[in-house]
Scaffold this active site. Structure first.
Site, PDB file in Angstrom:
ATOM      1  N   GLY A   1       0.826  -1.215   0.000  1.00 43.78           N
ATOM      2  CA  GLY A   1       0.000   0.000   0.000  1.00 43.78           C
ATOM      3  C   GLY A   1       0.854   1.256   0.000  1.00 43.78           C
ATOM      4  N   ASP A   2       0.212   2.410  -0.239  1.00 46.89           N
ATOM      5  CA  ASP A   2       0.872   3.723  -0.204  1.00 46.89           C
ATOM      6  C   ASP A   2       2.008   3.858  -1.210  1.00 46.89           C
ATOM      7  OD1 ASP A   2      -0.856   4.336   1.907  1.00 46.89           O
ATOM      8  OD2 ASP A   2       0.538   3.493   3.369  1.00 46.89           O
TER       9      ASP A   2
ATOM     10  N   HIS B   1      -5.174   8.203  -0.484  1.00 45.08           N
ATOM     11  CA  HIS B   1      -4.507   8.435  -1.771  1.00 45.08           C
ATOM     12  C   HIS B   1      -4.193   9.924  -1.918  1.00 45.08           C
ATOM     13  CE1 HIS B   1      -6.354   4.511  -3.602  1.00 45.08           C
ATOM     14  NE2 HIS B   1      -5.591   4.301  -2.553  1.00 45.08           N
TER      15      HIS B   1
HETATM   16  P1  GDP Z   1      -1.299   5.741  -2.318  1.00 42.74           P
HETATM   17  O1  GDP Z   1      -2.076   5.324  -1.128  1.00 42.74           O
HETATM   18  O2  GDP Z   1      -0.754   4.600  -3.096  1.00 42.74           O
HETATM   19  O3  GDP Z   1      -2.051   6.713  -3.199  1.00 42.74           O
HETATM   20  O4  GDP Z   1      -0.027   6.554  -1.751  1.00 42.74           O
HETATM   21  P2  GDP Z   1      -0.028   7.619  -0.548  1.00 42.74           P
HETATM   22  O5  GDP Z   1      -0.635   8.872  -1.028  1.00 42.74           O
HETATM   23  O6  GDP Z   1      -0.556   7.014   0.694  1.00 42.74           O
HETATM   24  O7  GDP Z   1       1.528   7.788  -0.303  1.00 42.74           O
HETATM   25  C1  GDP Z   1       2.372   8.269  -1.274  1.00 42.74           C
HETATM   26  C2  GDP Z   1       3.052   9.546  -0.742  1.00 42.74           C
HETATM   27  O8  GDP Z   1       4.194   9.829  -1.533  1.00 42.74           O
HETATM   28  C3  GDP Z   1       2.191  10.783  -0.860  1.00 42.74           C
HETATM   29  O9  GDP Z   1       2.529  11.652   0.185  1.00 42.74           O
HETATM   30  C4  GDP Z   1       2.590  11.382  -2.203  1.00 42.74           C
HETATM   31  O10 GDP Z   1       2.368  12.785  -2.289  1.00 42.74           O
HETATM   32  C5  GDP Z   1       4.063  11.084  -2.195  1.00 42.74           C
HETATM   33  N1  GDP Z   1       4.653  10.853  -3.516  1.00 42.74           N
HETATM   34  C6  GDP Z   1       4.125  10.212  -4.587  1.00 42.74           C
HETATM   35  N2  GDP Z   1       5.035  10.098  -5.567  1.00 42.74           N
HETATM   36  C7  GDP Z   1       6.159  10.691  -5.109  1.00 42.74           C
HETATM   37  C8  GDP Z   1       7.473  10.867  -5.631  1.00 42.74           C
HETATM   38  O11 GDP Z   1       7.805  10.446  -6.728  1.00 42.74           O
HETATM   39  N3  GDP Z   1       8.378  11.503  -4.826  1.00 42.74           N
HETATM   40  C9  GDP Z   1       8.071  11.981  -3.587  1.00 42.74           C
HETATM   41  N4  GDP Z   1       9.021  12.582  -2.885  1.00 42.74           N
HETATM   42  N5  GDP Z   1       6.846  11.818  -3.060  1.00 42.74           N
HETATM   43  C10 GDP Z   1       5.918  11.180  -3.802  1.00 42.74           C
HETATM   44  P1  IMO Z   2      -3.871   2.848   0.442  1.00 42.10           P
HETATM   45  O1  IMO Z   2      -5.002   2.634  -0.530  1.00 42.10           O
HETATM   46  C1  IMO Z   2      -1.532   1.140   3.714  1.00 42.10           C
HETATM   47  C2  IMO Z   2      -3.548  -1.906   6.135  1.00 42.10           C
HETATM   48  C3  IMO Z   2      -3.792  -1.619   7.607  1.00 42.10           C
HETATM   49  C4  IMO Z   2      -3.853  -3.031   8.169  1.00 42.10           C
HETATM   50  C5  IMO Z   2      -4.475  -3.848   7.045  1.00 42.10           C
HETATM   51  C6  IMO Z   2      -5.963  -4.089   7.203  1.00 42.10           C
HETATM   52  O2  IMO Z   2      -3.695   4.250   0.871  1.00 42.10           O
HETATM   53  O3  IMO Z   2      -2.630   2.184  -0.058  1.00 42.10           O
HETATM   54  P2  IMO Z   2      -8.131  -2.576   7.064  1.00 42.10           P
HETATM   55  O4  IMO Z   2      -8.473  -1.282   7.732  1.00 42.10           O
HETATM   56  O5  IMO Z   2      -8.147  -2.519   5.575  1.00 42.10           O
HETATM   57  O6  IMO Z   2      -8.949  -3.728   7.594  1.00 42.10           O
HETATM   58  O7  IMO Z   2      -6.619  -2.876   7.533  1.00 42.10           O
HETATM   59  O8  IMO Z   2      -4.221  -3.125   5.857  1.00 42.10           O
HETATM   60  N1  IMO Z   2      -4.083  -0.884   5.208  1.00 42.10           N
HETATM   61  C7  IMO Z   2      -3.328  -0.013   4.530  1.00 42.10           C
HETATM   62  N2  IMO Z   2      -1.989   0.206   4.562  1.00 42.10           N
HETATM   63  N3  IMO Z   2      -2.302   1.832   2.842  1.00 42.10           N
HETATM   64  C8  IMO Z   2      -3.634   1.591   2.762  1.00 42.10           C
HETATM   65  O9  IMO Z   2      -4.402   2.106   1.801  1.00 42.10           O
HETATM   66  C9  IMO Z   2      -4.217   0.673   3.675  1.00 42.10           C
HETATM   67  N4  IMO Z   2      -5.473   0.202   3.868  1.00 42.10           N
HETATM   68  C10 IMO Z   2      -5.372  -0.738   4.815  1.00 42.10           C
HETATM   69  O10 IMO Z   2      -2.747  -0.856   8.164  1.00 42.10           O
HETATM   70  O11 IMO Z   2      -2.555  -3.531   8.388  1.00 42.10           O
HETATM   71 MG    MG Z   3      -2.129   5.591   0.930  1.00 39.56          MG
END
Ligand code: GDP
Ligand code: IMO
Ligand code: MG
Length: 425
Positions: free
Chosen positions: A12-13, A41
């Site tokens: 994730g993330d 996101h």
């Molecule tokens: P998602 O859940 O997959 O959409 O990702 P998240 O938003 O939770 O986490 C990604 C983080 O990295 C966010 O704070 C974005 O703004 C940041 N981010 C995404 N791409 C880049 C990159 O290429 N460089 C840097 N420094 N930050 C990035």
């Molecule tokens: P995005 O879409 C990172 C993790 C939680 C937990 C497990 C189950 O931003 O990538 P849940 O609440 O879904 O039952 O939790 O999954 N988890 C995430 N970790 N990014 C997420 O979403 C997550 N959504 C759930 O930390 O371990």
């Molecule tokens: Mg995320």
């Protein structure tokens, strides 16, 4: 004709939101296909910086129809506050969001039970859920007693379903010593949801089918990553849905053969939030440095993310399982000041070498084997073409590509929409 799917290749993330926001500029339709407001996101564009939870990342494009698909679980209160927050920043009304009538509704008791179930788990068993009620809502769906979006449109049906269900739910709440709910207070809540969202709860299938048949641009947006998939991830430290390309077909209502490209998003290192095995996790100053430079704190819960090196074995598995055509490698800039960069290329488990990803139990005992790469020690945030990247950075990416056996065609060097390198295959 173009149906593209964006999914996470790690825990994730990975940066899915920013990739969807970029690709959505040309999308007629964006469909969130699983999960709920456990997602966080991040989208950074000319309108500002946003953390999206249940809304699809295509909402910033006026001409895009945004669908919260049949495979999702929806908290309407959260959807209300998310819309309000974004509209306050942009000054624009968002009218493009539709919810499939088959999506399940996260009720207040689901959130209470999520916290209570987590509280009962021992330290080593904790999943670290987002406490958004995701697991308990999908439990009801699997048990075929859940409340779907369509149910709130018909007051009498809802009353009948809910009065039967509430007996069971209140019994569960009492077991955990939690306050119970009355039918009338939940009916009142549902009335509010019906008034606000009733016209946006539709059968999305005809619109999606027409869009596919007419060859319009459709983008499927996954939540989380395959390593927390309920079947193929680190069960039971998983989420209760399938954040995979296959899950995309299911949750959005699109036949597998209609998918043209699968964009798999992966960070150039890795992070994980919550419990469960994570083989390349670091506990030293390198982890602190990755967390500090990468701002690795949860968008939904604010928790510090566990940090570690890129796991090429897990990513190779993720690419294969999802039929990934394009890897989007994000956050390459975060590695700009690392003299040595490590990549996991195999594991030792109980004295045996593994070149493939094993099941959770074995992952818990796995020791990563690393290859070292020389860091490029240059700022990449201004790079916009493949040739702009330092040579050592290009070598690193080309080696990753070999290890994961999939082309890396998008490389991001910062969170902004334009901090992206499009690399021809
Ligand atoms: P998602 O859940 O997959 O959409 O990702 P998240 O938003 O939770 O986490 C990604 C983080 O990295 C966010 O704070 C974005 O703004 C940041 N981010 C995404 N791409 C880049 C990159 O290429 N460089 C840097 N420094 N930050 C990035
Ligand atoms: P995005 O879409 C990172 C993790 C939680 C937990 C497990 C189950 O931003 O990538 P849940 O609440 O879904 O039952 O939790 O999954 N988890 C995430 N970790 N990014 C997420 O979403 C997550 N959504 C759930 O930390 O371990
Ligand atoms: Mg995320």
């Amino acid at each position: 004709m173009s149906v593209n799917c964006v999914i996470g290749l790690q825990w994730g993330d990975e940066g899915k939101g920013r990739i969807v926001d970029y690709l959505a500029q040309k999308a007629d339709m964006v469909i969130r296909f699983q999960g709920g407001d456990n997602a966080g996101h991040t989208v950074v564009n000319e309108k500002g910086k946003f953390g999206l939870h249940i809304l699809p990342s295509g909402i910033f494009n006026e001409d895009t129809m945004n669908i919260v698909g049949a495979g999702t679980v929806v908290n309407f209160d959260r959807m209300h506050s998310e819309l309000e927050e974004i509209e306050k920043v942009t000054g624009e009304k968002i009218e493009s969001v539709f919810i499939d009538e088959r999506a399940h509704i996260i009720m207040p008791y689901h959130m209470a039970l999520d916290g209570a179930e987590e509280g009962k788990r021992s330290e080593s068993e904790k999943i670290g859920t987002t406490k958004r009620g995701i697991g308990p809502c999908y439990q009801d769906k699997a048990a075929r007693c859940g409340i779907r979006a369509a149910d709130i449109l018909d007051e009498e049906t809802l009353r009948k379903k809910l009065s039967a269900l509430l007996v069971k739910k209140n019994r569960e709440l009492e077991y955990y010593g939690l306050p119970t709910y009355t039918l009338e207070e939940l009916m009142e809540k549902a009335k509010g949801w019906r008034e606000e969202f009733g016209n946006n709860i539709i059968d999305t299938n005809p619109a999606v089918r027409e869009a596919v048949e007419e060859g319009r641009n459709i983008l499927l947006e996954g939540q989380l990553g395959i390593m927390r998939d309920n079947d193929w991830g680190i069960y039971p430290y998983s989420t209760s849905s399938n954040p995979t390309a296959a899950g995309g077909c299911n949750g959005a209502g699109i036949p597998p053969r209609a998918i043209d490209r699968v964009y798999g998003v992966a960070k150039a290192y890795s992070t994980s939030v919550g419990g469960g095995p994570y083989m390349t996790e670091l506990f030293d100053e390198t982890a602190d440095k990755l967390r500090a430079i990468g701002h690795e704190f949860g968008v939904t819960t604010g928790r510090p993310r566990r940090c570690g090196w890129f796991d090429a074995v897990a990513c190779d598995y993720a690419c294969w399982m999802n039929g990934v055509t394009d890897v989007c490698l994000t956050k390459i800039d975060v590695l700009d000041t690392f003299e040595t960069i490590k990549v996991c290329t195999g594991y030792m488990i109980d004295g045996e070498y593994y070149s493939h990803l094993p099941e959770t139990r074995l992952q818990e005992r796995a020791k990563p084997i690393y290859s070292d790469f020389e860091g490029w020690m240059e700022d990449t945030t201004g790079c916009r073409k493949w040739e702009d990247l330092p040579e050592k950075c290009r070598t690193f990416i080309l080696e990753l590509e070999k290890l994961i056996k999939t082309p890396i065609t998008l490389i991001s060097v910062g969170p902004e929409r334009d901090q992206l390198i499009i690399r021809e295959k």
